[in-house]
Design a protein around this motif. Sequence first.
Motif, PDB file in Angstrom:
ATOM      1  N   ILE A  22      10.260 -12.442   5.737  1.00 39.44           N
ATOM      2  CA  ILE A  22      10.238 -11.618   4.526  1.00 39.44           C
ATOM      3  C   ILE A  22      11.655 -11.274   4.095  1.00 39.44           C
ATOM      4  CG2 ILE A  22       9.486  -9.428   3.515  1.00 39.44           C
ATOM      5  CD1 ILE A  22       7.309  -9.293   5.657  1.00 39.44           C
ATOM      6  N   GLU A  23      11.897 -11.325   2.773  1.00 37.53           N
ATOM      7  CA  GLU A  23      13.098 -10.772   2.174  1.00 37.53           C
ATOM      8  C   GLU A  23      12.686  -9.902   0.995  1.00 37.53           C
ATOM      9  OE1 GLU A  23      16.858 -13.283   2.103  1.00 37.53           O
ATOM     10  OE2 GLU A  23      15.301 -14.831   2.103  1.00 37.53           O
ATOM     11  N   LEU A  24      13.423  -8.812   0.778  1.00 39.76           N
ATOM     12  CA  LEU A  24      13.100  -7.848  -0.264  1.00 39.76           C
ATOM     13  C   LEU A  24      14.282  -7.687  -1.206  1.00 39.76           C
ATOM     14  CD1 LEU A  24      11.578  -5.291   2.219  1.00 39.76           C
ATOM     15  CD2 LEU A  24      10.248  -6.545   0.518  1.00 39.76           C
ATOM     16  N   PHE A  25      13.978  -7.502  -2.497  1.00 37.46           N
ATOM     17  CA  PHE A  25      15.023  -7.375  -3.521  1.00 37.46           C
ATOM     18  C   PHE A  25      14.674  -6.194  -4.428  1.00 37.46           C
ATOM     19  CE2 PHE A  25      13.930 -11.807  -2.625  1.00 37.46           C
ATOM     20  CZ  PHE A  25      15.063 -12.194  -1.932  1.00 37.46           C
ATOM     21  N   GLY A  26      15.582  -5.237  -4.532  1.00 36.21           N
ATOM     22  CA  GLY A  26      15.283  -4.081  -5.361  1.00 36.21           C
ATOM     23  C   GLY A  26      16.533  -3.296  -5.700  1.00 36.21           C
ATOM     24  N   VAL A  27      16.323  -2.038  -6.070  1.00 39.07           N
ATOM     25  CA  VAL A  27      17.416  -1.136  -6.433  1.00 39.07           C
ATOM     26  C   VAL A  27      17.349   0.084  -5.532  1.00 39.07           C
ATOM     27  CG1 VAL A  27      18.408   0.311  -8.243  1.00 39.07           C
ATOM     28  CG2 VAL A  27      17.404  -1.916  -8.828  1.00 39.07           C
ATOM     29  N   SER A  73       0.822  -1.218   0.000  1.00 43.72           N
ATOM     30  CA  SER A  73       0.000   0.000   0.000  1.00 43.72           C
ATOM     31  C   SER A  73       0.854   1.266   0.000  1.00 43.72           C
ATOM     32  CB  SER A  73      -0.937   0.005   1.207  1.00 43.72           C
ATOM     33  OG  SER A  73      -0.201   0.029   2.424  1.00 43.72           O
ATOM     34  N   ASP A  74       2.046   1.182   0.582  1.00 42.72           N
ATOM     35  CA  ASP A  74       2.943   2.340   0.588  1.00 42.72           C
ATOM     36  C   ASP A  74       3.726   2.486  -0.720  1.00 42.72           C
ATOM     37  OD1 ASP A  74       2.135   2.882   3.138  1.00 42.72           O
ATOM     38  OD2 ASP A  74       3.901   2.054   4.131  1.00 42.72           O
ATOM     39  N   GLY A  75       3.520   1.562  -1.646  1.00 40.23           N
ATOM     40  CA  GLY A  75       4.152   1.672  -2.954  1.00 40.23           C
ATOM     41  C   GLY A  75       5.576   1.179  -3.020  1.00 40.23           C
ATOM     42  N   PHE A  76       6.058   0.484  -1.979  1.00 39.89           N
ATOM     43  CA  PHE A  76       7.451   0.055  -1.964  1.00 39.89           C
ATOM     44  C   PHE A  76       7.747  -0.936  -3.084  1.00 39.89           C
ATOM     45  CE2 PHE A  76      11.069  -2.471  -0.562  1.00 39.89           C
ATOM     46  CZ  PHE A  76      11.955  -1.493  -0.151  1.00 39.89           C
ATOM     47  N   LEU A  77       6.773  -1.807  -3.393  1.00 44.36           N
ATOM     48  CA  LEU A  77       6.970  -2.786  -4.458  1.00 44.36           C
ATOM     49  C   LEU A  77       6.610  -2.233  -5.827  1.00 44.36           C
ATOM     50  CD1 LEU A  77       7.036  -4.677  -1.922  1.00 44.36           C
ATOM     51  CD2 LEU A  77       5.943  -6.410  -3.335  1.00 44.36           C
ATOM     52  N   THR A 108       7.162  -3.531  -9.953  1.00 41.76           N
ATOM     53  CA  THR A 108       7.943  -2.679 -10.838  1.00 41.76           C
ATOM     54  C   THR A 108       9.071  -1.953 -10.110  1.00 41.76           C
ATOM     55  OG1 THR A 108       6.291  -0.936 -10.491  1.00 41.76           O
ATOM     56  CG2 THR A 108       6.060  -2.301 -12.474  1.00 41.76           C
ATOM     57  N   LYS A 109       9.004  -1.855  -8.780  1.00 40.88           N
ATOM     58  CA  LYS A 109      10.054  -1.206  -8.000  1.00 40.88           C
ATOM     59  C   LYS A 109      10.928  -2.213  -7.264  1.00 40.88           C
ATOM     60  CE  LYS A 109       7.733   3.229  -7.182  1.00 40.88           C
ATOM     61  NZ  LYS A 109       7.244   4.158  -6.124  1.00 40.88           N
ATOM     62  N   SER A 110      10.326  -3.248  -6.720  1.00 36.27           N
ATOM     63  CA  SER A 110      11.091  -4.262  -5.988  1.00 36.27           C
ATOM     64  C   SER A 110      10.274  -5.536  -5.905  1.00 36.27           C
ATOM     65  CB  SER A 110      11.464  -3.762  -4.583  1.00 36.27           C
ATOM     66  OG  SER A 110      10.304  -3.467  -3.836  1.00 36.27           O
ATOM     67  N   ALA A 111      10.873  -6.555  -5.344  1.00 33.14           N
ATOM     68  CA  ALA A 111      10.207  -7.846  -5.195  1.00 33.14           C
ATOM     69  C   ALA A 111      10.269  -8.288  -3.743  1.00 33.14           C
ATOM     70  CB  ALA A 111      10.853  -8.896  -6.098  1.00 33.14           C
ATOM     71  N   LEU A 112       9.394  -9.214  -3.407  1.00 29.38           N
ATOM     72  CA  LEU A 112       9.310  -9.720  -2.032  1.00 29.38           C
ATOM     73  C   LEU A 112       9.232 -11.232  -2.061  1.00 29.38           C
ATOM     74  CD1 LEU A 112       7.096  -8.360   0.821  1.00 29.38           C
ATOM     75  CD2 LEU A 112       6.921 -10.765   0.199  1.00 29.38           C
ATOM     76  N   GLN A 113       9.987 -11.868  -1.183  1.00 35.05           N
ATOM     77  CA  GLN A 113       9.925 -13.317  -1.034  1.00 35.05           C
ATOM     78  C   GLN A 113       9.491 -13.644   0.395  1.00 35.05           C
ATOM     79  OE1 GLN A 113      13.435 -16.374  -0.845  1.00 35.05           O
ATOM     80  NE2 GLN A 113      12.806 -16.198  -3.005  1.00 35.05           N
ATOM     81  N   LEU A 114       8.481 -14.493   0.491  1.00 40.00           N
ATOM     82  CA  LEU A 114       7.942 -14.889   1.784  1.00 40.00           C
ATOM     83  C   LEU A 114       8.142 -16.377   2.001  1.00 40.00           C
ATOM     84  CD1 LEU A 114       6.166 -14.443   4.349  1.00 40.00           C
ATOM     85  CD2 LEU A 114       4.176 -14.841   2.872  1.00 40.00           C
ATOM     86  N   THR A 115       8.834 -16.726   3.068  1.00 44.21           N
ATOM     87  CA  THR A 115       8.912 -18.110   3.538  1.00 44.21           C
ATOM     88  C   THR A 115       8.303 -18.085   4.945  1.00 44.21           C
ATOM     89  OG1 THR A 115      11.212 -17.698   4.192  1.00 44.21           O
ATOM     90  CG2 THR A 115      10.838 -18.784   2.080  1.00 44.21           C
ATOM     91  N   MET A 131      19.973  -4.196  -4.197  1.00 47.04           N
ATOM     92  CA  MET A 131      19.978  -4.373  -2.750  1.00 47.04           C
ATOM     93  C   MET A 131      19.061  -5.526  -2.344  1.00 47.04           C
ATOM     94  SD  MET A 131      21.992  -1.969  -1.482  1.00 47.04           S
ATOM     95  CE  MET A 131      21.486  -1.670   0.204  1.00 47.04           C
ATOM     96  N   ASN A 132      19.562  -6.374  -1.452  1.00 49.74           N
ATOM     97  CA  ASN A 132      18.761  -7.410  -0.816  1.00 49.74           C
ATOM     98  C   ASN A 132      18.564  -7.015   0.640  1.00 49.74           C
ATOM     99  OD1 ASN A 132      19.067  -8.721  -3.251  1.00 49.74           O
ATOM    100  ND2 ASN A 132      20.627 -10.140  -2.502  1.00 49.74           N
ATOM    101  N   MET A 133      17.310  -7.002   1.084  1.00 49.73           N
ATOM    102  CA  MET A 133      16.991  -6.467   2.409  1.00 49.73           C
ATOM    103  C   MET A 133      16.150  -7.463   3.202  1.00 49.73           C
ATOM    104  SD  MET A 133      16.016  -2.717   0.930  1.00 49.73           S
ATOM    105  CE  MET A 133      15.549  -3.468  -0.646  1.00 49.73           C
ATOM    106  N   THR A 134      16.449  -7.579   4.483  1.00 50.05           N
ATOM    107  CA  THR A 134      15.669  -8.402   5.399  1.00 50.05           C
ATOM    108  C   THR A 134      15.194  -7.523   6.543  1.00 50.05           C
ATOM    109  OG1 THR A 134      16.996 -10.358   4.882  1.00 50.05           O
ATOM    110  CG2 THR A 134      15.654 -10.433   6.876  1.00 50.05           C
ATOM    111  N   PRO A 135      13.888  -7.285   6.642  1.00 50.24           N
ATOM    112  CA  PRO A 135      13.389  -6.463   7.759  1.00 50.24           C
ATOM    113  C   PRO A 135      13.784  -7.068   9.106  1.00 50.24           C
ATOM    114  CG  PRO A 135      11.677  -6.785   6.115  1.00 50.24           C
ATOM    115  CD  PRO A 135      12.810  -7.704   5.744  1.00 50.24           C
TER     116      PRO A 135
END
Length: 361
Positions: free
Chosen positions: A288-293, A143-147, A278-285, A299-303
């Motif tokens: 959460i892990e995030l992949f973007g620019v 909803s915040d547009g991060f992805l 279009t901005k980043s991707a999210l992987q859920l197991t 950048m690979n990010m883990t909250p």
Amino acid sequence: MDRKLRCAIVGCGGIARSHANGYTVCPETEIVALCDLLPDKAERFATEHCPGATPTIYTDYHEMFAKEELDCVSVTVWNSEHAAISIAALKAGINVLCEKPMAMTAADAEEMLAVAKENGKLLQIGFVRRYENTTRHIQNLISDGFLGDVYYAKAQYLRRNGCPGGWFADKSFSGGGPLIDLGVHVIDLVRFLAGGPKPVSVYGYTFDNLGRNRAPRAIPEGGYRRDYEFGDRYDFKNDTEDFAGAIIRFDSGLVLQVEASFNLNLKSPVGQVDLFGTKSALQLTDHIELFGVVNDYYMNMTPQELPKNDFKTMFEKEIAHFADCVKNGTECIAPAEDGVTLMKILDAVYESAKIGHEVIL
């Protein structure tokens, strides 16, 4: 309503344990009745999974609904009885939490929804993954547009040797194999996270090439090769698919590829959802892990400090939400309408696999 909600469970199998724990820890509920075809099984269930409660035991749900003053009931039986039991409860003026899948077919699900509306009662569907610890955080990221625009999703729920056996492998009781048992979880979760888009077309495929118990000397992964107590009363067949997949298109433009298996020659089990934006991707197991620019760098990010998902907490949250909806009129986040939509998708996957081409919804 100042008193506790009087609750019952129909079906004292494996998943009922999670419901019983949810009712036990919820301060708004109490378990007053249990129903199962095997009274000894229900008695053991009460002793082992209903601490502090002394539920009345029934073998006939019609009798239970007639004799008990119930506010709520969990329907946790094999899939072929979901519709009949839920409809009987709703007509008796009882709010229902029906385990997934909602029914065997979309037509049965639509009848359940109609009866719930006619009787002014809540029919909540057991889409338990909507209550994962990560769900709200993913919704906030979207909803915040991060992805950005989430246009593609991939969901996998794959077991190497994981057919529970018993009625799960018999289509007349289950309605299908891993698609209707496992795939329903990840299909619903993706649709929920995406804001509930409407499915418009489905291309599905199923296989039954492997069968069960291919490595009988091996220790079963997760203990799935169970000895069900109904084995001496029912001659269960083994006629479901062992693998299913589908491409599902939604009216929002989102495309979902889903895969689910009981048996598949793979290295290890997989439980994963990927959302590509279009901005980043999210992987859920289980996290959460995030992949973007970021600043022209990949950048690979883990909250940090987000709790991991766990089975017990999901069901506790689900039961608490059910009680809140019944007692306080809170809007249900897993309504029967969504269950009907999921059944239409499942019907379309099986139909597409049968006819060999896309089904338009």
